[in-house]
Design a protein around this motif. Structure first.
Motif, PDB file in Angstrom:
ATOM      1  N   ILE A 182       0.021  -2.685 -12.855  1.00  0.00           N
ATOM      2  CA  ILE A 182      -0.504  -1.908 -11.728  1.00  0.00           C
ATOM      3  C   ILE A 182      -1.933  -2.347 -11.419  1.00  0.00           C
ATOM      4  CG2 ILE A 182      -1.141   0.404 -10.931  1.00  0.00           C
ATOM      5  CD1 ILE A 182       1.190   1.424 -12.765  1.00  0.00           C
ATOM      6  N   GLU A 183      -2.756  -2.445 -12.431  1.00  0.00           N
ATOM      7  CA  GLU A 183      -4.145  -2.869 -12.230  1.00  0.00           C
ATOM      8  C   GLU A 183      -4.211  -4.253 -11.590  1.00  0.00           C
ATOM      9  OE1 GLU A 183      -5.939  -2.429 -16.078  1.00  0.00           O
ATOM     10  OE2 GLU A 183      -6.132  -0.259 -15.841  1.00  0.00           O
ATOM     11  N   ALA A 184      -3.358  -5.151 -12.026  1.00  0.00           N
ATOM     12  CA  ALA A 184      -3.350  -6.507 -11.471  1.00  0.00           C
ATOM     13  C   ALA A 184      -2.932  -6.504 -10.002  1.00  0.00           C
ATOM     14  CB  ALA A 184      -2.420  -7.406 -12.287  1.00  0.00           C
ATOM     15  N   ARG A 185      -1.914  -5.721  -9.674  1.00  0.00           N
ATOM     16  CA  ARG A 185      -1.482  -5.660  -8.266  1.00  0.00           C
ATOM     17  C   ARG A 185      -2.552  -5.040  -7.395  1.00  0.00           C
ATOM     18  NH1 ARG A 185       4.331  -5.697  -6.926  1.00  0.00           N
ATOM     19  NH2 ARG A 185       3.601  -5.986  -4.800  1.00  0.00           N
ATOM     20  N   MET A 186      -3.151  -3.947  -7.851  1.00  0.00           N
ATOM     21  CA  MET A 186      -4.138  -3.248  -7.029  1.00  0.00           C
ATOM     22  C   MET A 186      -5.425  -4.059  -6.879  1.00  0.00           C
ATOM     23  SD  MET A 186      -2.239  -0.917  -6.061  1.00  0.00           S
ATOM     24  CE  MET A 186      -3.450  -0.317  -4.892  1.00  0.00           C
ATOM     25  N   ALA A 187      -5.709  -4.949  -7.819  1.00  0.00           N
ATOM     26  CA  ALA A 187      -6.890  -5.813  -7.720  1.00  0.00           C
ATOM     27  C   ALA A 187      -6.764  -6.795  -6.557  1.00  0.00           C
ATOM     28  CB  ALA A 187      -7.100  -6.561  -9.033  1.00  0.00           C
ATOM     29  N   GLN A 188      -5.544  -6.990  -6.049  1.00  0.00           N
ATOM     30  CA  GLN A 188      -5.309  -7.893  -4.925  1.00  0.00           C
ATOM     31  C   GLN A 188      -5.573  -7.232  -3.567  1.00  0.00           C
ATOM     32  OE1 GLN A 188      -1.332  -9.443  -5.417  1.00  0.00           O
ATOM     33  NE2 GLN A 188      -1.728  -9.965  -7.538  1.00  0.00           N
ATOM     34  N   ASP A 189      -5.770  -5.918  -3.558  1.00  0.00           N
ATOM     35  CA  ASP A 189      -6.059  -5.191  -2.318  1.00  0.00           C
ATOM     36  C   ASP A 189      -7.412  -5.655  -1.771  1.00  0.00           C
ATOM     37  OD1 ASP A 189      -6.634  -3.328  -0.302  1.00  0.00           O
ATOM     38  OD2 ASP A 189      -6.232  -1.583  -1.551  1.00  0.00           O
ATOM     39  N   PRO A 190      -7.486  -6.010  -0.483  1.00  0.00           N
ATOM     40  CA  PRO A 190      -8.788  -6.380   0.079  1.00  0.00           C
ATOM     41  C   PRO A 190      -9.859  -5.311  -0.149  1.00  0.00           C
ATOM     42  CG  PRO A 190      -7.037  -6.855   1.652  1.00  0.00           C
ATOM     43  CD  PRO A 190      -6.412  -6.108   0.502  1.00  0.00           C
ATOM     44  N   TRP A 191      -9.457  -4.059  -0.145  1.00  0.00           N
ATOM     45  CA  TRP A 191     -10.432  -2.988  -0.371  1.00  0.00           C
ATOM     46  C   TRP A 191     -10.917  -2.951  -1.809  1.00  0.00           C
ATOM     47  CZ3 TRP A 191      -9.185   2.104   2.683  1.00  0.00           C
ATOM     48  CH2 TRP A 191      -9.469   1.890   4.038  1.00  0.00           C
ATOM     49  N   ALA A 192     -10.127  -3.461  -2.750  1.00  0.00           N
ATOM     50  CA  ALA A 192     -10.585  -3.530  -4.149  1.00  0.00           C
ATOM     51  C   ALA A 192     -11.683  -4.576  -4.270  1.00  0.00           C
ATOM     52  CB  ALA A 192      -9.425  -3.849  -5.079  1.00  0.00           C
TER      53      ALA A 192
END
Length: 99
Positions: free
Chosen positions: A66-76
């Motif tokens: 989950i952390e790895a996927r969410m790190a790909q968010d432009p907002w992250a």
């Protein structure tokens, strides 16, 4: 795959003078999140209360995934959003059609 409750919170890059859809790179963030829904990663989700946090039901193998996927968010990467919490969720009640 398991279910997890994912909360996201505003990060230091969040502009409190602007509503959510007027934050920088809104279209890029929205497209990223729509892609997570299309992939089946996010089952349901959206803002809580006044919108300072969001809650998402996600399917994943682990919190690290989950952390790895969410790190790909432009907002992250822009530090507009940060992972607030990731908790295993035992989904006992499910009223979605076909479930």
């Amino acid at each position: 795959m398991a279910y997890f409750a994912l909360t996201l919170t505003h990060g230091p890059g969040w502009d409190t003078s602007r509503p959510i859809r007027e934050q920088a790179a809104w279209d890029d963030h929205a497209a990223f999140m729509d892609g997570l829904v299309e992939d089946g990663f996010i089952v349901v989700g959206g803002p809580l209360g006044n919108g300072d946090r969001t809650l998402h039901l996600v399917t994943a193998d682990s919190p690290a995934q989950i952390e790895a996927r969410m790190a790909q968010d432009p907002w992250a990467t822009m530090r507009l959003l940060e992972v607030g919490s990731i908790e295993p969720w035992s989904l006992w009640l499910d009223g979605r059609p076909g479930k």
